[in-house]
Every structure is written in C-alpha cells, then in structure tokens.
Scaffold this active site. Structure first.
Site, PDB file in Angstrom:
ATOM      1  N   HIS A 139      47.637  34.532  46.425  1.00  0.00           N
ATOM      2  CA  HIS A 139      47.276  35.759  45.724  1.00  0.00           C
ATOM      3  C   HIS A 139      45.968  36.293  46.291  1.00  0.00           C
ATOM      4  CE1 HIS A 139      45.181  32.643  43.459  1.00  0.00           C
ATOM      5  NE2 HIS A 139      44.467  33.554  42.817  1.00  0.00           N
TER       6      HIS A 139
ATOM      7  N   ASP B 194      38.525  33.839  46.083  1.00  0.00           N
ATOM      8  CA  ASP B 194      38.386  32.420  46.407  1.00  0.00           C
ATOM      9  C   ASP B 194      39.597  31.876  47.158  1.00  0.00           C
ATOM     10  OD1 ASP B 194      39.685  32.874  43.881  1.00  0.00           O
ATOM     11  OD2 ASP B 194      39.565  30.733  43.453  1.00  0.00           O
ATOM     12  N   HIS B 195      40.620  32.699  47.336  1.00  0.00           N
ATOM     13  CA  HIS B 195      41.803  32.299  48.096  1.00  0.00           C
ATOM     14  C   HIS B 195      41.953  33.115  49.377  1.00  0.00           C
ATOM     15  CE1 HIS B 195      43.701  29.893  44.771  1.00  0.00           C
ATOM     16  NE2 HIS B 195      42.812  30.608  44.090  1.00  0.00           N
TER      17      HIS B 195
ATOM     18  N   ASP C 102      47.459  30.166  41.604  1.00  0.00           N
ATOM     19  CA  ASP C 102      46.927  30.138  40.242  1.00  0.00           C
ATOM     20  C   ASP C 102      48.005  30.604  39.263  1.00  0.00           C
ATOM     21  OD1 ASP C 102      44.681  29.501  41.613  1.00  0.00           O
ATOM     22  OD2 ASP C 102      43.471  31.193  40.916  1.00  0.00           O
TER      23      ASP C 102
END
Length: 333
Positions: A63, A67-68, A220
């Site tokens: 996604h 942080d990804h 997530d």
C-alpha cells in the site's frame, strides 16, 4: 527459498528496527530477489544484508503509506547510478505509477534500465472475496487480494508450482528400458517406442510430483476474510502485528491487527507457520515477549521477526510413489 527481513517496524523506525521491507530470495540458481515493500532506508539495510541490488527484479508494494514506500525512489535511483541494466517490475495499488513518475521527474532522475509498473485494481474489500492473479511464469504465480485498511492495501500469495516427478527407473527397468538415450527422450516428455513397436507414455512412469510451497505476505490490515483466503494452507504466513492484545481497541481504530488476531488468522487459514512483523515502536524489551506470547498462546508455531532475521522455507516432501505394478505400455500403433 528464504525470506530476509530488512525492516520490521511499524510507522517509524527505531534504533533496532527499520520500517517495512522484506526480501524474498526466490530462485537460488539465479539469485533473483523480490522485495515486498520498500520503506525509507531500505537500500541502506540492503548494504548489510546478503542481498545484491542488481538481483532485485520485482518489487511488490502492499500500500502507499510512507513507511512502506518512501525508500523506493532512492532504490530506483541507486540501481541506475550503479549501471544496473536488468529490467525491474513494480506491482502495487493504483497511484503507484503517479508517485514514481513524480519522484523521478522532480529529482531529474534518469533510469538506464526498463521499468514496468503494474497497478492493481482498487476495489472495496468486499468486492473481491478471492485472490486474483497478478503475475505468473512456469515456476511461480503471485495472487493478490484487497485487505481492510485506511487506504487500499493488498496482501500477496506466492505459490510455487509442483515439481515434476522423477522417472521411476525400477519400473522402466522391468520393461527392459535401461539408462541412456531412451531416458533422455522420456525426460523431455516424449513417448518411447520399444523394439516390438509398443509405446511408453513417460507420464505413466513418473514418481508423484513434489507439491509447491506457498508463502503469504500481508500488508497492513484489520482481520478480514481475505487474509484467510490469501493464507489458505500456506506454508508460511507473514502478518502484521502492530499492537499487543491489550491495545486491541487501538488496533481497531487505526485499521491494524494485534498479534492474537494474526494467530487466529493463521489457525482459520490452516497455515503451517506464522511470522509477526510491523511492530509498533511502543513495544520494547519485555513488551515484545508479551506480544509474542499473545500469538503463541493461540498458535504455537508463531515467531517474531527482527531486522536481519531470515527464515528458510524447505522443499516439501514428495508423496510416496505408488507401489502397484507398472501400468501397461500403449498398444502398437
């Protein structure tokens, strides 16, 4: 085949955990590496890992939260600056193309290699109750499904295709077929004609195939039906565990999962092994032990990932060959 954890923190990095990134070393012979997510600092983590930037040929983004994703522009740039010219394919939600194009254009970054971006269809979680095919070849297929998060988030299911069974030499010998050119013909899947004119179908003289391995890597998510569908009978499930069970209401509010909820998903899906990642920075020392205990109380084969930690997925055992007499060869044609 193994997985190497480059970043296991949630949201922000800590002194011991970087943000999300996972390397999947798929083909040992070629050394190919697939990345799942690429948080800020991922290429720095790669420098101290047994992974070469030149071997990364696919990146799967779950996604578009920072942080990804924030490490991706730097990784793309460094790959070009090092003169790596092998093609790279990115997979991720709608919006990934625009993000990459904007970053490259704004910074004046020129890539010396071919970059393909495949955007996954963004639907509501309830619209796709089963995984859909993202990519496949003769050895693997990758499926994805929408999860339940604040923005479109996906999980990936990597399935290894079954390995063809070996020729059963004992059964062939019983028919007078000895090692040599005849075996080469059968190995290639071609029929063998015996001196008396009868034909042997090689598929009737193979041991059972070895089942392929299945690895599920989730972005997530709150608990939802698609996490179970993606992890159905998986050999390994990688599941976020942002919160401990005592903070279940926080997990619900922020569209995340607890370690206990990850364990319940593993049981419901019939997964063989569970690895927890995406750990909130609030958990340090003894708190981490409690988080793992939350999962192991429900699903004993649970583990807590750490940066620099790897886990191997060994080949499955082939089924026992049928001890019945060899099937008859074909009649003369």
């Amino acid at each position: 085949m193994d997985l190497y954890f480059l970043g296991t923190s949630a949201g922000v990095p800590t002194k011991t955990r970087n943000v999300s990134a996972l390397a999947f070393r798929v083909l040992t012979e070629q050394g190919n590496v697939w990345l799942f997510d690429c948080g800020e600092g991922t290429q720095q983590q790669i420098l101290s890992a047994p992974i070469k930037l030149s071997k990364i040929n696919k990146v799967f983004i779950t996604h578009l939260h920072g942080d990804h994703l924030f490490g991706l522009p730097g990784l793309l740039s460094s790959r070009s600056l090092q003169g790596i010219r092998t093609p790279l394919t990115l997979f991720g939600p709608k919006g990934l193309q625009g993000y990459v194009d904007t970053c490259l254009a704004t910074t004046g970054t020129h890539l010396v290699y071919s970059l393909e971006i495949v955007e996954l269809p963004v639907t509501s979680p309830g619209d796709q109750t089963h995984p859909f095919l993202v990519w496949s070849d003769e050895q693997f297929q990758v499926e994805a499904a929408r999860l339940e998060h604040r923005i479109p988030s996906f999980g990936y299911r990597v399935s290894e295709r079954p390995t063809r069974g070996h020729l059963n030499t004992m059964r062939l010998s019983a028919l007078g077929v000895l090692p040599g050119p005849s075996y080469g013909l059968l190995q290639r899947g071609e029929r063998l004609t015996l001196p008396d004119g009868r034909q042997i179908d090689p598929e009737q003289f193979r041991d059972p195939p070895r089942p392929g391995r299945v690895i599920t890597i989730l972005g997530d998510t709150r608990p939802c039906s698609n996490t179970i569908e993606l992890a159905r009978n998986a050999d390994l499930l990688i599941h976020e565990a942002t919160f401990a069970n005592e903070h279940q209401q926080l997990a619900l509010a922020y569209h995340h999962s607890t370690a206990a909820e990850a364990a319940k998903t593993a049981i419901a899906a019939g997964a063989q092994q569970l690895v927890l990642t995406h750990i909130s920075s609030r958990y340090q020392g003894p708190d981490l032990e409690q988080l793992l205990a939350d999962a192991q109380t429900i699903f004993s084969n649970s583990h807590l990932a750490a940066d620099g930690w790897s886990i191997e997925i060994p080949p499955k055992v082939r089924k026992t060959a049928d001890a019945s007499p060899p099937p008859p060869v074909l009649d003369k044609t």
